[in-house]
Scaffold this motif. Structure first.
Motif, PDB file in Angstrom:
ATOM      1  N   ASN B 259       0.815  -1.211   0.000  1.00 30.18           N
ATOM      2  CA  ASN B 259       0.000   0.000   0.000  1.00 30.18           C
ATOM      3  C   ASN B 259       0.849   1.261   0.000  1.00 30.18           C
ATOM      4  O   ASN B 259       0.464   2.272  -0.564  1.00 30.18           O
ATOM      5  N   LEU B 260       2.016   1.179   0.672  1.00 32.66           N
ATOM      6  CA  LEU B 260       2.922   2.339   0.659  1.00 32.66           C
ATOM      7  C   LEU B 260       3.383   2.616  -0.765  1.00 32.66           C
ATOM      8  O   LEU B 260       3.462   3.771  -1.190  1.00 32.66           O
ATOM      9  N   VAL B 261       3.694   1.530  -1.505  1.00 28.83           N
ATOM     10  CA  VAL B 261       4.109   1.695  -2.897  1.00 28.83           C
ATOM     11  C   VAL B 261       2.976   2.344  -3.692  1.00 28.83           C
ATOM     12  O   VAL B 261       3.196   3.268  -4.481  1.00 28.83           O
ATOM     13  N   ALA B 262       1.746   1.876  -3.432  1.00 25.91           N
ATOM     14  CA  ALA B 262       0.600   2.450  -4.136  1.00 25.91           C
ATOM     15  C   ALA B 262       0.446   3.924  -3.787  1.00 25.91           C
ATOM     16  O   ALA B 262       0.179   4.754  -4.654  1.00 25.91           O
ATOM     17  N   LEU B 263       0.659   4.245  -2.501  1.00 24.12           N
ATOM     18  CA  LEU B 263       0.521   5.641  -2.076  1.00 24.12           C
ATOM     19  C   LEU B 263       1.561   6.510  -2.794  1.00 24.12           C
ATOM     20  O   LEU B 263       1.259   7.615  -3.246  1.00 24.12           O
TER      21      LEU B 263
END
Lengths: 237, 844
Positions: B259-263
């Motif tokens: 999710n951090l990568v997506a953010l």
């Protein structure tokens, strides 16, 4: 009855922390249905005065009363409403919206006003300026003269009480200028509109009933057309 | 026509000639949303499958595990449970394969009863899954069977016992995919375990007891009532429900990272949104001024452009959600080695809805920043070309938008991490990076103006002066390119650090073989065998196992019963493996106290040395009494020193060190550590040891490290795959940021061309400007990422910080190169076409 009343008008700009006076103590009135030219050399304050008269800008001090409304007390949106209701514009560089067709450009003021039948009125005006067959063309597909004719049609589309023209023929050749001037005065007469023109072109200025001359931000003369011609001759001598 | 439909119609008409330009805006969002939807869809499907398959993962309703057989109290409680019972003993050992004369490190699982109760052992032939328990047979991992070309009917020797291979084992219970790669499983019947001789004092053995209870029996309640009482007994009780919970927690971390990568992709996309909307608004200023002049209110003009951006934004978000739903079908394939369950990909409407909401909100917020200026565009622009203050002015709505952006990022991170402080730190870091880039851009403009090199050539001066002239793009490009570079470089640096830290474990002269379970009588003979093969005896130490009995005057059961104590479970529950020596090891640091190396007979106290983490976990310090129990004998000791152990070396490490002269007569075994120079020597040594000393376990650290490296390579592949989203979005942001410059510079370039500047001169002027902007943005971004990754590595990940400069130099060159190329491509129209044509095309 006056449609435009200017009283003790001053305009200053701040440039790099310094105050620059552009207009000082301007006073005049224009009667409804009159045709007036504002002339003067570059930097004399003509365009600034036009902007203030049409409610495009705010004065530093003094009063602008347009169609019975004092513009100083109105905010930008209220002034926009006045412009849409009573004012028409013609610009030196035509100022058509590049993404709208000729017809759509003319329809915009009426649609803004919520008028019905905008398309028919716009088509009639296009026919009046001789461009009915070009209604679907975009500004980039029209010549300078054609763009200015669309601009004229747009200016008259809302049946304005007053029309402001900023160097309307400044970007056009003599022949095209003649056509545009004729159209402008004809439409003006037909609709009984007050016409205020800012111009360098004395030939054009002479076609109006009154000429206001500006120099260094002051009015140096405000005369009927006959007297003006004499003043110019005097100055040249 | 109602006002809204007029505005909607105007928005449609106004946008039709600009949709190509707005494609950039859309593409900025698409990848960010795609990443978010793909990751969330995968996560929801994973949770659903964990939920569905949890019973088959555990294989029973209850599993009780520990490193010793169940004590009588627990055994009797378990015996009273309704339903079926099964037992398993598991240990790691070398297996000898006589048919091919090879040895293999394996996980030996000795089974009794009908385990697994849920799910099945998949074997070829299928009946072998149950029949192997009837005779002295084994089920051998499919990988090992294939690797050595073994067939059903061949033999496998474990310790002293030889088994017939009854079946080819396709799955194993209790081990995820990757752990099986360094210790593949072999199942044998429990009744033959003793014969192998592998279970000895000091052997690392896990005991498991499995129960299947009737559906009406509340096993969780049964566990809950006994959990506290059995805490002292060093056992772990797991039910289907608790397994599900712990699996969900484990995958929370994976989901957190993804999710951090997506953010990051989403934020980069949003920078792209803001940049492309800014270009659009700048491009539209004259139209807006005309609308305003004709009497359109500021809010209506804003609505016209908001509707355009909102419409395209939602369209982009929809495409992103569709793309993300497709990408999520790939994720389970990439992550399959790490998943304990089979994840069935399916469209997740929840993930799509979340993506649509988050995408729309964040896109609208970022687009609002430049869009709000539309309300203030003066109609006076129809008369005068320059009227700067109207678009650069800030108002309350703009400040509220900034607050909303920060708030939404913070809320997203809070939801993601479940930790307000972590979310705050991450948001503050982003803001700090933004602020630094803003200040650097201001400083650069100030310095260039202040120290302008008037003696430079015309083209260089023009290029340099473009950095601070009106309509300069220094601030916009430095922030967007710099922030993109910072995020990407941080991702690369942290990935490199993770890989480097694992690689270091295998570096240099680290030992690669550990032999344990060596009896005292075998010590000399094994040392001789090792030295005869020319291998070094890096470490040969005795180990005595004992139990912690009491400390600071209270017994272990008193400490366990005390709910206010801070004593850590891992310290209490571990079986103490103790050595004795008279010196501090070279991989240890004496932090405080005196290391007492010898105990003289008649001395009244025994002084021991503890590792700092063990001492902290127990809550003891120098001078405190700690009592151990060795085979029923109570040994009171006093802490005389505290050590810190370097856990990165590959030798046996001891939390508790006794002085010489105390434990020599206690039951003990030896550990031997050596290093083999190559795989051939390693195989030969391993084979000799297994044949001569079947009870000795040989752990091949080399193959474990190799397996660990494979895991890290797979993890880094996943990181790179996901980072691909960020990189692609970053490129689009770079492109959209530079498109902005096209419109900024085109008038100037055309005018210069008109008054006689050559193609070459314009090319050089533009190249100078883009080169400077690219280098300054990349350098500032990289500097921010170095500081950021240092803080992340040292404070959060506890990694040794060591920079690998090559990827950083590569990122720098890439960003500068791309800035220069895209910048110059922007100028090609000006260079290749007549000035008037350019003006007509671009400014119409």
């Amino acid at each position: 009855m006056s449609i435009l009343r200017i009283d003790k008008l001053h305009k200053e700009y701040n440039s790099s922390g310094k105050s620059l006076r552009v207009l000082q103590d301007i006073n005049f009135e224009i009667e409804e249905g009159a045709t007036v030219s504002i002339v003067g050399s570059s930097g004399s304050g003509k365009t600034t005065l036009l902007g203030l008269c049409a409610g495009l800008d705010r004065a530093s001090s003094g009063t602008v009363e347009l169609c019975g409304q004092t513009l100083n007390s109105l905010n930008e949106d209220q002034r926009a409403e006045i412009r849409n209701q009573y004012v028409g514009f013609i610009f030196q560089n035509f100022q058509l919206i590049p993404t709208l067709s000729a017809l759509e450009n003319i329809m915009i003021p009426m649609e803004l006003h919520g008028k019905s039948g905008a398309k028919n009125v716009a088509m009639n005006l296009l026919e009046r300026v001789g461009l009915a067959d070009r209604h679907h063309h975009y500004p980039s597909q029209l010549s300078g003269g054609e763009q200015q004719r669309v601009s004229l049609a747009r200016a008259f589309s809302n049946e304005p009480r007053i029309l402001f023209a900023d160097e309307p023929t400044g970007n056009l050749d003599d022949d095209t200028s003649g056509t545009i001037e004729k159209l402008m005065f004809d439409l003006n007469r037909e609709q009984g509109t007050t016409l205020v023109i800012v111009t360098h072109d004395l030939e054009l200025a002479r076609q109006t009933q009154r000429i206001i001359r500006l120099k260094g931000g002051h009015i140096i003369s405000d005369e009927k057309t006959g007297q003006t011609q004499q003043s110019i001759v005097d100055e040249q001598v | 026509m109602s006002k809204f439909s007029f505005l909607l119609n105007t928005a449609r008409k106004d946008s039709r000639k600009n949709r190509g330009k707005l494609f950039l805006f859309m593409s900025s969002i698409i990848l960010g949303i795609a990443a978010l939807v793909a990751i969330n869809s995968f996560n929801y499907n994973l949770l659903k499958d964990i939920d569905r398959q949890a019973a088959t993962l555990l294989g029973a309703d209850l599993a009780i595990t520990g490193d010793s057989p169940l004590n009588p109290a627990i055994q009797s409680a378990v015996d009273s449970l309704p339903g079926k019972q099964a037992k398993e003993v598991e240990l790691l050992s070398m297996a000898y394969l006589p048919s091919v004369d090879e040895t293999q490190f394996m996980r030996v699982k000795a089974l009794e009863g009908d385990f697994p109760f849920y799910g099945t052992l998949v074997t070829t032939p299928a009946e072998a899954a149950t029949s192997f328990k009837q005779s002295k047979s084994a089920l051998v991992d499919n990988g090992v069977m294939l690797q050595y070309g073994l067939n059903v009917g061949d033999s496998i020797k474990l310790g002293n016992a030889q088994f017939v291979i009854a079946g080819n084992l396709k799955n194993a219970f209790g081990s995820a995919g990757v752990s099986a790669t360094f210790a593949p499983a072999v199942y044998i019947p429990l009744q033959y375990m003793e014969e192998t001789g592998l279970v000895q004092p000091g052997s690392l053995v896990d005991y498991a007891h499995y129960s299947m209870v009737p559906a009406s029996f509340d096993i969780d309640n049964w566990v809950k009532r006994r959990n506290k009482a059995y805490k002292n007994a060093q056992v772990r009780m797991e039910t289907v429900k608790s397994r599900k919970r712990s699996l969900n927690q484990a995958f929370d971390y994976l989901n957190y990272f993804l999710n951090l990568v997506a953010l990051v992709s989403l934020l980069l996309g949003c920078i792209g949104v803001a940049s492309s909307v800014l270009i659009y608004v700048k491009n539209k200023i004259s139209s807006i001024a005309i609308f305003r002049c004709l009497g359109m209110k500021g809010t209506d003009a804003f609505t016209v452009y908001f509707l355009q951006i909102f419409g395209l934004g939602v369209f982009g978000v929809l495409i992103g959600a569709a793309l993300g739903s497709l990408i999520q079908f790939v994720l389970p394939i990439i992550l399959s080695d790490f998943l304990p369950v089979t994840v069935k990909s399916a469209i997740s409407w929840k993930a799509i809805l979340e993506g649509l909401i988050i995408g729309t909100v964040i896109t609208v917020l970022f687009a609002l920043v430049p869009l709000l200026a539309v309300r203030n565009i003066s109609p006076l622009r129809t008369l005068r070309a320059s009227f700067e203050e109207d678009v650069s002015g800030r108002d309350l709505a703009q400040y509220l938008t900034y607050v909303a952006i920060v708030g939404s990022i913070m809320a997203f991170l809070w939801k993601l991490t479940g930790n307000f402080i972590n979310a705050g730190i991450f948001t503050a870091s982003l803001l700090a990076a933004f602020l630094i880039l803003f200040l650097v851009s201001k400083l650069i403009m100030f310095l260039v103006r202040k120290f302008f090199p008037t003696q430079w050539s015309f083209v260089l001066r023009q290029g340099l002066a473009n950095l601070y002239r009106p309509n300069n793009q220094t601030q916009t490009l430095l922030i967007s390119i710099g922030l993109g570079t910072a995020v990407l470089t941080t991702l690369f640096i942290v990935q490199g650090l993770l890989l480097e830290n694992v690689a270091q474990m295998d570096a240099g002269n680290q030992p690669n073989m550990i032999l344990y379970g060596i009896e005292n009588s075998q010590k000399e003979e094994l040392a001789k065998l090792t030295e005869d093969m020319g291998l070094p005896l890096i470490q040969q130490v005795p180990i005595v196992t004992m139990e912690l009995s009491e400390w600071k005057g209270r017994s272990k059961s008193e400490w366990v019963a005390d709910s206010t104590s801070n004593v850590e479970d891992w310290v209490i529950n571990r079986e103490a493996r103790v050595t004795y020596r008279d010196t501090v090891d070279q991989f240890e640091e004496l932090l405080r106290g005196n290391f007492v190396g010898n105990y003289e007979e008649g001395q009244d106290s025994i002084f021991i040395s503890l590792d700092e983490r063990y001492a902290d976990g127990l809550g003891v310090d120098i001078g405190d009494e700690v009592v151990y129990n060795v085979q029923g004998t109570r040994i009171p000791t006093y802490v005389s020193s505290i050590r810190r152990i370097d856990f990165r070396n590959m030798q046996a490490r001891f939390f508790i060190v006794f002085p010489k002269g105390v434990l020599e007569e206690a039951p003990q075994f030896q550990v031997l550590v050596t290093k083999t120079p190559d795989t051939a020597t390693m195989a030969s040594y391993r084979s000799k040891v297994v044949k001569a000393f079947p009870n000795v376990s040989v752990v091949d650290l080399g193959s474990i490290l190799q397996a660990a490296n494979e895991i890290v390579t797979k993890v880094s592949y996943i990181i790179q795959f996901m980072a691909g989203f960020s990189i692609m979005t970053g490129l689009i942001v770079l492109l959209s940021s530079l498109m902005l410059s096209k419109y900024q510079r085109i008038r100037e370039s055309v005018l210069l061309r008109t008054i006689g500047a050559s193609r070459n001169q314009i090319l050089k002027i533009n190249a100078t400007e883009y080169l400077l902007i690219g280098s300054l943005s990349a350098a500032t971004g990289i500097l921010i990422s170095i500081v950021g990754s240092y803080l992340l590595a040292t404070l959060q990940l506890n990694l040794k910080y060591q920079l690998n400069w090559w990827p950083i130099i590569l990122v720098f060159c890439l960003v500068v190169g791309l800035t220069l190329i895209i910048g110059l491509l922007n100028s090609r129209e000006v260079l290749n076409k007549p000035p008037l044509e350019v003006l007509r095309n671009e400014l119409a």
